[in-house]
Design a protein around this motif. Structure first.
Motif, PDB file in Angstrom:
ATOM      1  N   GLN A  21       0.843  -1.188   0.000  1.00 39.36           N
ATOM      2  CA  GLN A  21       0.000   0.000   0.000  1.00 39.36           C
ATOM      3  C   GLN A  21       0.880   1.240   0.000  1.00 39.36           C
ATOM      4  OE1 GLN A  21      -2.740   0.559   3.301  1.00 39.36           O
ATOM      5  NE2 GLN A  21      -4.183   1.609   1.952  1.00 39.36           N
ATOM      6  N   PRO A  22       0.681   2.158  -0.957  1.00 42.00           N
ATOM      7  CA  PRO A  22       1.551   3.341  -1.067  1.00 42.00           C
ATOM      8  C   PRO A  22       1.478   4.234   0.166  1.00 42.00           C
ATOM      9  CG  PRO A  22       0.257   3.019  -3.071  1.00 42.00           C
ATOM     10  CD  PRO A  22      -0.305   2.076  -2.061  1.00 42.00           C
ATOM     11  N   ILE A  23       2.632   4.850   0.474  1.00 39.83           N
ATOM     12  CA  ILE A  23       2.754   5.869   1.513  1.00 39.83           C
ATOM     13  C   ILE A  23       3.386   7.081   0.848  1.00 39.83           C
ATOM     14  CG2 ILE A  23       3.754   6.485   3.743  1.00 39.83           C
ATOM     15  CD1 ILE A  23       3.942   3.511   4.388  1.00 39.83           C
ATOM     16  N   GLU A  35       3.896   0.128   2.427  1.00 41.55           N
ATOM     17  CA  GLU A  35       3.881  -0.814   3.534  1.00 41.55           C
ATOM     18  C   GLU A  35       3.615  -2.202   2.975  1.00 41.55           C
ATOM     19  OE1 GLU A  35       1.652  -1.743   7.813  1.00 41.55           O
ATOM     20  OE2 GLU A  35       1.031  -0.022   6.592  1.00 41.55           O
ATOM     21  N   ALA A  36       4.508  -3.129   3.322  1.00 42.72           N
ATOM     22  CA  ALA A  36       4.329  -4.514   2.890  1.00 42.72           C
ATOM     23  C   ALA A  36       3.331  -5.199   3.822  1.00 42.72           C
ATOM     24  CB  ALA A  36       5.676  -5.251   2.908  1.00 42.72           C
ATOM     25  N   THR A  43       1.087  10.215   4.396  1.00 42.67           N
ATOM     26  CA  THR A  43      -0.292   9.722   4.470  1.00 42.67           C
ATOM     27  C   THR A  43      -0.396   8.396   3.742  1.00 42.67           C
ATOM     28  OG1 THR A  43      -0.804  11.089   2.526  1.00 42.67           O
ATOM     29  CG2 THR A  43      -1.370  11.990   4.692  1.00 42.67           C
ATOM     30  N   GLN A  44      -1.353   7.577   4.221  1.00 44.82           N
ATOM     31  CA  GLN A  44      -1.541   6.230   3.689  1.00 44.82           C
ATOM     32  C   GLN A  44      -3.025   5.912   3.757  1.00 44.82           C
ATOM     33  OE1 GLN A  44       0.627   3.309   5.919  1.00 44.82           O
ATOM     34  NE2 GLN A  44      -0.225   1.561   4.841  1.00 44.82           N
ATOM     35  N   HIS A  97      -5.210   7.198  -1.716  1.00 50.07           N
ATOM     36  CA  HIS A  97      -4.075   7.032  -2.624  1.00 50.07           C
ATOM     37  C   HIS A  97      -4.210   5.714  -3.393  1.00 50.07           C
ATOM     38  CE1 HIS A  97      -2.468  10.468  -0.691  1.00 50.07           C
ATOM     39  NE2 HIS A  97      -2.082   9.855   0.436  1.00 50.07           N
ATOM     40  N   SER A  98      -4.427   4.652  -2.646  1.00 50.54           N
ATOM     41  CA  SER A  98      -4.573   3.343  -3.287  1.00 50.54           C
ATOM     42  C   SER A  98      -4.844   2.298  -2.218  1.00 50.54           C
ATOM     43  CB  SER A  98      -3.300   2.975  -4.058  1.00 50.54           C
ATOM     44  OG  SER A  98      -3.386   1.651  -4.542  1.00 50.54           O
TER      45      SER A  98
END
Length: 864
Positions: free
Chosen positions: A631-633, A644-645, A841-842, A846-847
């Motif tokens: 997930q993109p940060i 983040e894996a 931000t996460q 974003h995705s």
């Protein structure tokens, strides 16, 4: 200074008897009044002679250098050897020879010789010759005269026998006069000899003074060419052969015009040993009678002195302007000095406290033992610091942070005390507010999840020790979401506040009522005598919650679903009991709500499902059932990007299993060790591959369980993975939960410090929802805080969440910690977080978490 220069001039003029020829200024050697020869001892060849030597021996200039000393010295080699033995026996530092002049005349001379090595490395002798022929003639005359006197005495003695008594008396008087004359002449001779010896010793002392004086001394010609210098110059700058003959501008790199340098003292910046330093330059003329011999330069390095003066000015400025109060007392603990901030903080002026004891500030909050321990620490360690309550001049008592340092004299005794303090009233208030926010729900003032967990653990330890029973109750307000959706958050908040009050009315003082979040509440009931007592409390709670809520102009109805579990009947671990209470609560909801449900063996089906889950987990890694999503940060300044894996599990029988279901089981079974290593390697390998396609710094975050820290060396694991994958440590962030910190293990602390020393970033997940404590931020080497989605979810509408997030970001910024906000799903949330200064931000805005190939596509699109 004038006396020193005079001594130096004398040293230069007397060097002919104390230093070797090539170390003398040329003008001193050539024009010295003493006869000087430079002789090669191996051949006897005369290689140099000064003007006085040419004149003494009667040779034209340059002719004497063609002679050999054997041709001039009239003593045979055997006589020379005897003379050397006599000189050694008599303690003389010179030899007496007979030298022949060019006209054939023989002179008796004393020869002082000193060996030296010339520029070609050959041994030479510098000989200083003194003509003592007249002295010898005088001695021989005295000896002849003495012989005549002895003869006359014999004659007179013979005559005395024949003369009268008067003649005898006259002869005696003559003898006395003659003996007196001899004594006078003898004393004069020995005075001359002692004067010569003193002159030689003085020359040696002056030469030693010349070399021993601190700083640089250089003797130059009037044109500025270096003729000689002291040993400090040769030691620090260049050797003698390199420096002699150079201009001062070549020796010292500077902007000084040495030829135009006036006589006297001035300051200049010079480059010495590749370093620019400050010097005082004192230039004085060196004259011999009316003849100028050159100039003498004395250079003193004042760089350190200027630095000390600057530090003193700085210290004085800091003392006067610092916002901390400063107090200086002597060894008798009498105040000698205070600064302006001291007056501003305490109200006492300097005149009012000088000579007083610091006890003038004593508030009475600390007893004699406290101060005794303070002074013992000062004596042993030289420093003490801590929190102290003092009293202002007005009588107001205030807290301050005090640092006291002892200043010791050369004997190791305390000479004075220096105390620095600052008023921490506002900080204490802020800490209390932070503690309040960290431990209590801002809306209802009930204990929050973290506080509840701490009290639960304490109560559980006490129950185990006392062998007593305790009950844990989870309560969820039924239909609360409908109230929020129809009447708004404000009415919902009022309802939560009223529900909290009703719960407190139903419990004892020893019980704990907490709001875990949202509409979830919990009760902790220690020292429960019987289950029926808990049933009474549960019934009363449900009745109270079911009563109508008068919220402003609205009448609202609600109820509660309650789950109850007991220690020791249902478990002896906080996690187990909390899970049991949660399961029982959901069971109550399933049974129609507005009821309570005990955790019983009837919930065996859930345990059975867990058993099936455990069996599948043992084979999941071998069967390649795990995979990672990313997930993109994104950073606020758009400079860095990361991800983040996240571990996912797909099982043929169970389907897609939530990490919330299988990761706790992995931790309990120890499977998390192998799975964690696999995740670490896969994530770092993938990050390294992506970095080659990304033009911005890309980092990856990997979650590490507390079990991994306890059962293996995470440091060695990370080191091995980074070496194998080639990923730079600074691009790896290890995310830990608060349970890692709660253990407060020294081993875990050492591992975390080692990881930070390697350059690995450390982030604490879900900060503010569990056991969040300011002490963790101080004790553990964290670099990032992750704000839980619970605080982000209701932004920007929920003012409490707004203030909480703002406080966390502000606190993190003051502690030099980066902040990552999870669960960002709307543009409004992103805008507010950016405005508050959130670094990363996460979230789904974003995705969502992506497979590796999909994340790679996202990365390409983001780069564009």
């Amino acid at each position: 200074m004038k006396r020193l220069k005079a001594i130096l001039l004398c040293a230069l003029l007397s060097l002919s008897q104390n230093v070797i020829a090539d170390h003398l200024p040329e003008v001193v050697f050539d024009q010295h009044s003493a006869v000087m020869l430079v002789i090669t001892p191996s051949t006897g060849a005369i290689v140099a002679a000064n003007d006085a030597a040419d004149k003494f021996y009667g040779y034209e200039s340059g002719k004497l250098e063609e002679q050999f000393i054997q041709n001039i010295n009239q003593l045979t080699p055997e006589q020379v050897a005897i003379e050397r033995e006599n000189a050694a026996a008599e303690g003389r530092n010179y030899f007496i020879f007979r030298h022949q002049l060019s006209n054939g005349e023989i002179r008796t001379v004393s020869v002082h010789s000193a060996p030296f090595t010339d520029e070609h490395g050959e041994l030479q002798l510098l000989s200083v010759i003194t003509d003592i022929s007249a002295q010898r003639t005088l001695q021989e005359s005295l000896w002849h005269y003495q012989g005549n006197l002895e003869q006359q005495v014999a004659i007179q003695t013979e005559a005395i026998h024949q003369a009268s008594r008067m003649q005898l008396l006259l002869s005696f008087v003559v003898i006395v006069l003659l003996v007196g004359s001899l004594i006078v002449l003898g004393r004069f001779y020995f005075k001359l000899k002692n004067a010569k010896r003193k002159a030689e010793a003085q020359g040696a002392r002056l030469s030693s003074i010349f070399d021993a004086i601190e700083g640089y001394l250089l003797f130059t010609s009037r044109a500025g060419t270096v003729l000689d210098a002291n040993q400090q110059v040769f030691k620090d700058i260049e050797n003698r052969q390199s420096i002699i003959g150079k201009a001062l501008g070549e020796v010292f790199l500077s902007d000084v015009n040495w030829e135009a340098q006036p006589y006297g003292c001035s300051e200049h910046r010079l480059k010495v040993q590749d370093e620019w330093r400050f010097f005082t330059v004192d230039k004085q003329a060196v004259n011999n009678a009316d003849k100028s011999l050159g100039d003498l330069y004395m250079l003193q390095d004042i760089t350190a002195q200027l630095a000390i003066e600057r530090e003193q000015r700085l210290a004085s400025t800091v003392f006067a302007t610092t916002s901390e109060g400063v107090l200086v007392s002597d060894k008798h603990n009498q105040i000698q000095m205070v600064n302006r901030a001291f007056t501003e903080i305490t109200g006492f002026t300097q005149e009012q406290v000088i000579g007083q004891s610091p006890a003038i500030l004593n508030s009475g909050h600390h007893g004699p033992a406290f101060f005794s321990q303070m002074y013992d620490t000062l004596s042993q360690r030289g420093h003490w610091e801590g929190e102290v309550w003092n009293r202002r001049k007005s009588g107001e008592v205030f807290p301050c942070w005090l640092q006291v340092s002892a200043v010791f004299d050369q004997q190791g005794e305390i000479e004075m005390h220096v105390a620095l303090f600052n008023d921490i009233t506002s900080r204490k208030h802020h800490e209390h507010m932070m503690w309040q926010q960290a431990n209590f729900d801002t809306l209802t003032s009930l204990a929050n999840r973290r506080n509840y967990r701490e009290k639960f653990e304490q109560a559980l330890k006490k129950a185990k020790k006392d062998k007593s029973r305790l009950a844990v109750c989870f309560i969820d307000l039924d239909r609360f979401k409908a109230v929020n959706d129809t009447l708004g958050h404000h009415i919902g908040d009022l309802m939560l506040i009223e529900a909290a009050k009703r719960l407190e009315e139903c419990t004892r003082n020893s019980d704990t009522v907490a709001r875990l979040g949202g509409d979830e509440f919990a009760l902790l009931l220690p020292d429960v005598d019987s289950i029926s007592k808990v049933e009474q409390i549960a019934t009363q709670v449900l009745e109270k919650l079911h009563e109508p809520y008068e919220l402003e102009s609205h009448e609202v109805f609600a109820s509660g679903s309650m789950g109850i579990t007991f220690y020791p009947e249902d478990g002896d671990d906080t996690k187990v009991l909390l899970r049991n209470a949660d399961n029982a609560m959901y069971k109550a909801k399933e049974l129609g709500r507005n009821c309570f449900q005990f955790y019983t063996s009837a919930m065996h089906e859930h345990a059975k499902a867990r058993s099936q889950l455990e069996g599948a987990l043992h084979k999941a890694l071998v069967n390649n059932e795990f995979h990672l999503t990313y997930q993109p940060i994104l950073s606020r300044d758009d400079v860095r990007i990361g991800c983040e894996a996240l571990l996912r599990w797909e099982n043929k029988a169970l389907g897609s299993v939530s990490p919330a279901d299988f990761i706790p089981i992995c931790e309990e079974l120890g499977l998390i060790i192998a799975i964690g290593e696999w995740v670490m390697y896969q994530a770092c390998s993938q990050a390294k591959a992506w970095q080659q396609q990304c033009d911005k710094p890309l980092f990856i975050t990997v979650n590490v369980s507390s079990t991994q820290f306890k059962r293996q060396s995470v440091v060695e694991l990370v080191k091995k993975v980074l070496e194998q994958t080639g990923l730079d440590a600074r691009y790896l962030t290890i995310e830990i939960t608060e349970t890692v910190l709660v253990d407060n293990s020294e081993s875990i602390l050492l591992q975390l410090k080692a990881l930070r020393a390697m350059g690995v970033e450390l982030a604490i997940d879900d900060f503010g929802t569990g056991y969040s404590s300011l002490s963790y931020l101080k004790r553990f080497p964290l670099s990032k805080l992750k704000i839980d989605r619970e605080f982000v979810r209701d932004l920007p509408d929920d003012q409490d969440d707004h203030e909480m997030v703002k406080a966390i970001i502000s606190m993190a910024s003051n502690l030099n910690l980066k902040v990552v906000a999870e669960g960002v799903e709307t543009d409004e949330q992103l805008w507010l977080l950016n405005e508050l200064g959130c670094d990363f931000t996460q979230g789904y805005l974003h995705s969502k978490p992506l497979q590796a190939a999909a994340f790679e596509n996202f990365l390409r699109g983001y780069m564009k």
